[in-house]
Design a protein around this motif. Structure first.
Motif, PDB file in Angstrom:
ATOM      1  N   GLY A 158       0.072  24.604 -15.361  1.00 28.41           N
ATOM      2  CA  GLY A 158       0.719  25.447 -16.362  1.00 28.41           C
ATOM      3  C   GLY A 158       2.210  25.594 -16.116  1.00 28.41           C
ATOM      4  N   VAL A 159       2.629  25.507 -14.843  1.00 33.21           N
ATOM      5  CA  VAL A 159       4.058  25.646 -14.538  1.00 33.21           C
ATOM      6  C   VAL A 159       4.863  24.520 -15.168  1.00 33.21           C
ATOM      7  CG1 VAL A 159       5.752  25.846 -12.666  1.00 33.21           C
ATOM      8  CG2 VAL A 159       3.460  26.775 -12.363  1.00 33.21           C
ATOM      9  N   GLN A 160       4.223  23.355 -15.333  1.00 28.65           N
ATOM     10  CA  GLN A 160       4.933  22.198 -15.880  1.00 28.65           C
ATOM     11  C   GLN A 160       5.217  22.316 -17.373  1.00 28.65           C
ATOM     12  OE1 GLN A 160       1.772  22.401 -15.425  1.00 28.65           O
ATOM     13  NE2 GLN A 160       0.600  21.090 -16.817  1.00 28.65           N
ATOM     14  N   ILE A 161       4.715  23.392 -17.971  1.00 27.08           N
ATOM     15  CA  ILE A 161       4.926  23.604 -19.419  1.00 27.08           C
ATOM     16  C   ILE A 161       5.961  24.713 -19.601  1.00 27.08           C
ATOM     17  CG2 ILE A 161       3.845  24.235 -21.611  1.00 27.08           C
ATOM     18  CD1 ILE A 161       1.177  23.300 -20.377  1.00 27.08           C
ATOM     19  N   SER A 162       7.113  24.343 -20.086  1.00 27.62           N
ATOM     20  CA  SER A 162       8.178  25.329 -20.289  1.00 27.62           C
ATOM     21  C   SER A 162       7.727  26.413 -21.262  1.00 27.62           C
ATOM     22  CB  SER A 162       9.430  24.643 -20.829  1.00 27.62           C
ATOM     23  OG  SER A 162      10.461  25.576 -21.022  1.00 27.62           O
ATOM     24  N   ASP A 200       2.607  21.918   6.865  1.00 25.92           N
ATOM     25  CA  ASP A 200       1.568  21.743   5.852  1.00 25.92           C
ATOM     26  C   ASP A 200       1.573  22.909   4.871  1.00 25.92           C
ATOM     27  OD1 ASP A 200       0.706  19.398   7.041  1.00 25.92           O
ATOM     28  OD2 ASP A 200      -0.711  20.448   8.347  1.00 25.92           O
ATOM     29  N   LEU A 201       1.291  22.607   3.632  1.00 26.58           N
ATOM     30  CA  LEU A 201       1.123  23.630   2.602  1.00 26.58           C
ATOM     31  C   LEU A 201      -0.364  23.954   2.451  1.00 26.58           C
ATOM     32  CD1 LEU A 201       3.591  22.397  -0.183  1.00 26.58           C
ATOM     33  CD2 LEU A 201       4.047  23.788   1.849  1.00 26.58           C
ATOM     34  N   PRO A 202      -0.693  25.058   1.793  1.00 35.75           N
ATOM     35  CA  PRO A 202      -2.114  25.360   1.543  1.00 35.75           C
ATOM     36  C   PRO A 202      -2.787  24.248   0.745  1.00 35.75           C
ATOM     37  CG  PRO A 202      -0.760  27.280   1.093  1.00 35.75           C
ATOM     38  CD  PRO A 202       0.180  26.143   1.306  1.00 35.75           C
ATOM     39  N   GLN A 203      -2.003  23.546  -0.074  1.00 41.30           N
ATOM     40  CA  GLN A 203      -2.518  22.438  -0.862  1.00 41.30           C
ATOM     41  C   GLN A 203      -2.651  21.209   0.046  1.00 41.30           C
ATOM     42  OE1 GLN A 203      -0.036  24.398  -1.595  1.00 41.30           O
ATOM     43  NE2 GLN A 203      -0.576  25.433  -3.498  1.00 41.30           N
ATOM     44  N   ARG A 204      -3.851  20.680   0.162  1.00 47.35           N
ATOM     45  CA  ARG A 204      -4.139  19.599   1.092  1.00 47.35           C
ATOM     46  C   ARG A 204      -3.232  18.384   0.870  1.00 47.35           C
ATOM     47  NH1 ARG A 204      -8.531  18.563   4.211  1.00 47.35           N
ATOM     48  NH2 ARG A 204      -9.667  20.276   3.226  1.00 47.35           N
ATOM     49  N   GLY A 205      -2.688  17.877   1.964  1.00 43.38           N
ATOM     50  CA  GLY A 205      -1.887  16.658   1.905  1.00 43.38           C
ATOM     51  C   GLY A 205      -0.429  16.864   1.552  1.00 43.38           C
ATOM     52  N   GLU A 206      -0.022  18.104   1.278  1.00 40.08           N
ATOM     53  CA  GLU A 206       1.359  18.378   0.885  1.00 40.08           C
ATOM     54  C   GLU A 206       2.124  19.003   2.057  1.00 40.08           C
ATOM     55  OE1 GLU A 206       2.337  17.174  -1.843  1.00 40.08           O
ATOM     56  OE2 GLU A 206       0.427  16.843  -2.846  1.00 40.08           O
ATOM     57  N   GLN A 207       3.404  18.632   2.180  1.00 36.73           N
ATOM     58  CA  GLN A 207       4.246  19.133   3.262  1.00 36.73           C
ATOM     59  C   GLN A 207       5.650  19.425   2.765  1.00 36.73           C
ATOM     60  OE1 GLN A 207       3.801  15.832   6.149  1.00 36.73           O
ATOM     61  NE2 GLN A 207       2.871  17.328   7.529  1.00 36.73           N
ATOM     62  N   LEU A 208       6.328  20.345   3.495  1.00 38.04           N
ATOM     63  CA  LEU A 208       7.724  20.664   3.218  1.00 38.04           C
ATOM     64  C   LEU A 208       8.456  20.916   4.530  1.00 38.04           C
ATOM     65  CD1 LEU A 208       7.404  23.207   0.238  1.00 38.04           C
ATOM     66  CD2 LEU A 208       8.330  20.872   0.103  1.00 38.04           C
ATOM     67  N   LYS A 263      -0.826  33.705  -6.370  1.00 35.51           N
ATOM     68  CA  LYS A 263      -2.284  33.799  -6.331  1.00 35.51           C
ATOM     69  C   LYS A 263      -2.754  35.218  -6.638  1.00 35.51           C
ATOM     70  CE  LYS A 263      -6.271  32.548  -3.510  1.00 35.51           C
ATOM     71  NZ  LYS A 263      -6.734  31.943  -2.235  1.00 35.51           N
ATOM     72  N   LYS A 264      -2.007  36.180  -6.150  1.00 40.63           N
ATOM     73  CA  LYS A 264      -2.369  37.577  -6.435  1.00 40.63           C
ATOM     74  C   LYS A 264      -2.285  37.864  -7.934  1.00 40.63           C
ATOM     75  CE  LYS A 264      -1.225  42.297  -5.042  1.00 40.63           C
ATOM     76  NZ  LYS A 264      -0.332  43.143  -4.194  1.00 40.63           N
ATOM     77  N   HIS A 265      -1.331  37.221  -8.599  1.00 39.97           N
ATOM     78  CA  HIS A 265      -1.134  37.464 -10.041  1.00 39.97           C
ATOM     79  C   HIS A 265      -2.100  36.645 -10.893  1.00 39.97           C
ATOM     80  CE1 HIS A 265       1.197  38.708 -13.571  1.00 39.97           C
ATOM     81  NE2 HIS A 265       1.037  37.455 -14.019  1.00 39.97           N
ATOM     82  N   PHE A 266      -2.267  35.343 -10.562  1.00 41.02           N
ATOM     83  CA  PHE A 266      -3.070  34.459 -11.404  1.00 41.02           C
ATOM     84  C   PHE A 266      -4.468  34.165 -10.845  1.00 41.02           C
ATOM     85  CE2 PHE A 266       1.296  33.348 -12.720  1.00 41.02           C
ATOM     86  CZ  PHE A 266       1.168  33.453 -14.096  1.00 41.02           C
ATOM     87  N   GLY A 267      -4.707  34.579  -9.589  1.00 39.84           N
ATOM     88  CA  GLY A 267      -6.036  34.369  -9.017  1.00 39.84           C
ATOM     89  C   GLY A 267      -6.267  32.977  -8.465  1.00 39.84           C
ATOM     90  N   ARG A 268      -5.240  32.174  -8.336  1.00 41.51           N
ATOM     91  CA  ARG A 268      -5.389  30.830  -7.784  1.00 41.51           C
ATOM     92  C   ARG A 268      -4.059  30.381  -7.174  1.00 41.51           C
ATOM     93  NH1 ARG A 268      -5.217  30.388 -13.314  1.00 41.51           N
ATOM     94  NH2 ARG A 268      -3.558  29.075 -14.217  1.00 41.51           N
TER      95      ARG A 268
END
Length: 347
Positions: free
Chosen positions: A305-309, A232-240, A256-261
């Motif tokens: 924001g990551v999805q925006i080059s 499980d990832l920290p994001q609910r419902g996501e796995q790797l 998260k340390k850099h962007f606060g989320r």
């Protein structure tokens, strides 16, 4: 992957592994601090309680077997007791008639009759009949006496077995209950102490995602990996897959340390059915079902924001993701253009 043997033991394994990581010595100064740390003492208590619980569980299984054997013996004893009682009931009638006859009919002289004035063949025959009857009566009385003694022995044995079994079962249940309660109390104390130590979410996730899951996951075809071999990832419902997840935990903590989320995730592992759905919804963009890195559990689609080059988030990911094993594949810059798609591994 090892499966803990019981719920209390599972709780102990996780809590104590966390403590082992928290209290791992890092030089002589830290080692001295750990030695005086009350958490270390609590960990030893928990370890001892777990060992006691394991030992008591083995004893419980052994005693439970002995109890079952004793109960079987009790059932056999009660069955024999029933048989003895049935036979006693059967001979009570003849015994009563014998007692009545002996009371009402005085002795006829027994064998002395052959010396009487009627010492004829008829008298001898009467004496023989009397002897036969007397022998039969004696056997009947002897059998009744044996049955009575047997009945008393069986009744005593059955009573002892019933009493002993009831006491043993109650005692064992109380012992196991006390140990389970102690186990729960220590687990709660450990958890509270860990919360006070502010064990990071990343560390907890790492402990719940062992590296050996990777080999298990690789045995399955693309898109058909069982959930129990994914993390499980920290994001609910996501796995790797485990290796990709472990790298992502650290990447996410740095982000998260850099962007606060947390990193925004829209998609991670995809089952074969999900990949087929996406393939038909986005022709030319999604990989053929069975060929996607999403189906291996080693790809993510990101947002926030990551999805925006060229965005701050995208640029930070480009600059930092590789140190955690993640990268933006070269094909995703142009063919097709997918700034949101990131993969784990070498590339």
């Amino acid at each position: 992957m090892l499966v803990p043997r019981s719920a209390p033991l599972r709780a102990f394994v996780l809590a104590m592994t966390l403590l082992a990581v928290v209290c791992a010595p890092q030089g002589s100064v830290w080692a001295a601090a750990v030695a005086a740390d009350p958490v270390d003492e609590l960990r030893r208590e928990a370890d001892k309680a777990r060992e006691d619980l394991e030992k008591a569980t083995k004893e419980w299984e052994s005693r439970k077997k002995e109890l079952a054997e004793s109960q079987a013996k009790l059932r056999d004893t009660l069955k024999e007791l029933g048989k003895a009682e049935t036979e006693l009931d059967r001979i009570r009638g003849p015994l009563a008639r014998l007692a009545n006859t002996m009371y009402q009919t005085p002795s006829v002289g027994g064998s002395m009759v052959i010396f009487s004035a009627q010492g004829s063949e008829s008298a001898l025959r009467v004496a023989a009949d009397l002897t036969h009857i007397a022998n039969g009566q004696e056997a009947l009385i002897r059998r009744a006496d044996e049955l009575q003694r047997r009945y008393q022995q069986l009744a005593t044995t059955a009573q002892e077995l019933q009493s002993r079994n009831a006491v043993e079962q109650t005692r064992l249940q109380q012992q196991i209950q006390a140990l389970k309660q102690r186990s729960a109390e220590l687990t709660a104390q450990l958890t509270a102490m860990l919360d006070k130590l502010e064990v990071s979410r990343e560390r907890r996730l790492l402990l719940e995602c062992p590296k050996d899951l990777v080999a298990d996951a690789r045995k399955y075809p693309n898109g058909l990996i069982p959930a129990k071999y994914l993390c499980d990832l920290p994001q609910r419902g996501e796995q790797l897959r485990a290796d990709a997840a472990r790298g992502f935990y650290k990447l996410n903590a740095a982000y998260k340390k850099h962007f606060g989320r947390d990193i925004c995730v829209t998609d991670s592992y995809r089952s074969l059915a999900d990949q087929q759905r996406v393939y038909y919804q986005r022709p030319g963009y999604a990989a053929v079902p069975g060929r996607s890195n999403h189906g291996l559990g080693t790809a993510l689609d990101l947002c926030g924001g990551v999805q925006i080059s060229g965005s701050a988030q995208f640029n930070w990911m480009e600059a930092n993701s590789r140190r955690y094993g993640w990268f933006h594949p070269s094909w995703a810059y142009s063919n097709p253009f997918e700034p949101w798609h990131w993969e784990y591994g070498s590339g």
